[in-house]
Scaffold this active site. Structure first.
Site, PDB file in Angstrom:
ATOM      1  N   ALA A   1      -7.142   0.926   1.036  1.00  0.00           N
ATOM      2  CA  ALA A   1      -8.006   0.446   0.206  1.00  0.00           C
ATOM      3  C   ALA A   1      -8.965   1.407  -0.414  1.00  0.00           C
ATOM      4  O   ALA A   1      -9.239   2.574   0.210  1.00  0.00           O
ATOM      5  CB  ALA A   1      -9.085  -0.287   1.125  1.00  0.00           C
ATOM      6  N   ASP A   2      -9.413   1.177  -1.489  1.00  0.00           N
ATOM      7  CA  ASP A   2     -10.288   2.135  -2.084  1.00  0.00           C
ATOM      8  C   ASP A   2     -11.384   1.177  -3.027  1.00  0.00           C
ATOM      9  O   ASP A   2     -11.061   0.101  -3.564  1.00  0.00           O
ATOM     10  CB  ASP A   2      -9.594   3.010  -3.110  1.00  0.00           C
ATOM     11  CG  ASP A   2     -10.703   4.213  -3.543  1.00  0.00           C
ATOM     12  OD1 ASP A   2     -10.664   4.919  -2.678  1.00  0.00           O
ATOM     13  OD2 ASP A   2     -10.810   4.027  -4.691  1.00  0.00           O
ATOM     14  N   GLN A   3     -12.365   1.699  -3.247  1.00  0.00           N
ATOM     15  CA  GLN A   3     -13.514   0.992  -4.091  1.00  0.00           C
ATOM     16  C   GLN A   3     -14.153   1.870  -5.274  1.00  0.00           C
ATOM     17  O   GLN A   3     -14.268   3.104  -4.921  1.00  0.00           O
ATOM     18  CB  GLN A   3     -14.705   0.472  -3.337  1.00  0.00           C
ATOM     19  CG  GLN A   3     -15.582  -0.188  -4.021  1.00  0.00           C
ATOM     20  CD  GLN A   3     -16.697  -0.928  -3.018  1.00  0.00           C
ATOM     21  OE1 GLN A   3     -17.480  -0.270  -2.371  1.00  0.00           O
ATOM     22  NE2 GLN A   3     -16.618  -2.282  -2.946  1.00  0.00           N
TER      23      GLN A   3
ATOM     24  N   LYS B   1      -3.246   6.153  -0.195  1.00  0.00           N
ATOM     25  CA  LYS B   1      -3.683   6.259   1.432  1.00  0.00           C
ATOM     26  C   LYS B   1      -2.620   5.333   2.262  1.00  0.00           C
ATOM     27  O   LYS B   1      -2.463   5.911   3.192  1.00  0.00           O
ATOM     28  CB  LYS B   1      -5.190   5.384   1.365  1.00  0.00           C
ATOM     29  CG  LYS B   1      -6.009   6.076   0.714  1.00  0.00           C
ATOM     30  CD  LYS B   1      -7.530   5.244   0.783  1.00  0.00           C
ATOM     31  CE  LYS B   1      -8.651   6.301   0.007  1.00  0.00           C
ATOM     32  NZ  LYS B   1      -9.775   5.476  -0.134  1.00  0.00           N
TER      33      LYS B   1
ATOM     34  N   ALA C   1      -9.999  -2.385  -4.070  1.00  0.00           N
ATOM     35  CA  ALA C   1      -8.302  -2.462  -4.300  1.00  0.00           C
ATOM     36  C   ALA C   1      -7.629  -2.293  -2.923  1.00  0.00           C
ATOM     37  O   ALA C   1      -8.391  -1.675  -2.111  1.00  0.00           O
ATOM     38  CB  ALA C   1      -7.901  -1.234  -5.072  1.00  0.00           C
TER      39      ALA C   1
END
EC number: 3.6.1.9
Length: 202
Positions: free
Chosen positions: A78-80, A62, A115
């Site tokens: 960001a990622d979850q 991203k 993250a």
């Protein structure tokens, strides 16, 4: 005068209301731009199985995707990911899938991996993963249905079909981890990086 000291605007590669709120509350001016990437395709092509590694990969992709079109800017991706044992959960497609996820999570312990990655001129210059440990209380079908009725379509915007900043808090009996990780952005390590690069004033 704001806190940002970068020569180019700070960019958040996300339209997540929670992530935007966290950055705004920290006093950072930023532009939010959606990263146009195929998350499922990238995940499948990578053949990664660790929820932590998958989250970090997507955060990197991203950030890099938006950074490629905005030279000079620092771009936050960001990622979850949510893991119940070795099983990785995705955002539910609708109410039926949300109910199925909640049935599996109810009465069990799971992990949220949040993250973050920062890209500058297309290269990753910082990354971090933080983990929150969550225990959802045991609930009846009636309780789960009542929650889904009250939460509405919002359940499809979050992995696990809950938003802890809203009605999702009613589902839990124990939470271990910082507030920022749970909302999807490891803010403390991110701010420490920006500070170390003299990109923020405080």
């Amino acid at each position: 005068m704001g806190l940002w000291r970068g020569k180019s605007p700070l960019i958040l590669a996300s339209q997540s209301s929670a992530r935007k709120m966290l950055l705004a509350n920290a006093g950072l001016e930023f532009i939010a731009i959606t990263a146009d990437i195929d998350e499922r395709g990238i995940q499948a092509a990578s053949k990664l199985s660790s929820p932590r590694d998958i989250g970090l990969l997507l955060a990197r992709e991203k950030a890099k995707a938006v950074s490629a079109n905005h030279p000079g800017s620092h771009v936050i991706g960001a990622d979850q990911t949510l893991a119940l044992g070795e099983r990785l959960f995705n955002k539910p497609a609708g109410r039926a899938q949300a109910m199925a996820q909640l049935r599996d999570l109810a009465g069990n312990y799971h992990e949220l991996n949040s993250a973050v990655a920062v890209a500058h001129d297309g290269k990753i210059v910082f990354e971090d993963v933080s983990v929150a440990r969550m225990t959802m209380r045991q609930m009846s079908e009636a309780e789960l249905s009542a929650y889904l009725d009250a939460a509405g379509d919002a359940v499809t915007t979050s992995v696990g079909a809950y938003q802890l900043e809203g009605l999702g808090i009613h589902l839990f009996e124990r939470i271990e981890g910082d507030h920022f990780t749970i909302l999807g952005l490891p803010l403390l390590p991110l701010l420490a990086f920006l500070r170390s690069e003299q990109l923020i004033a405080v």
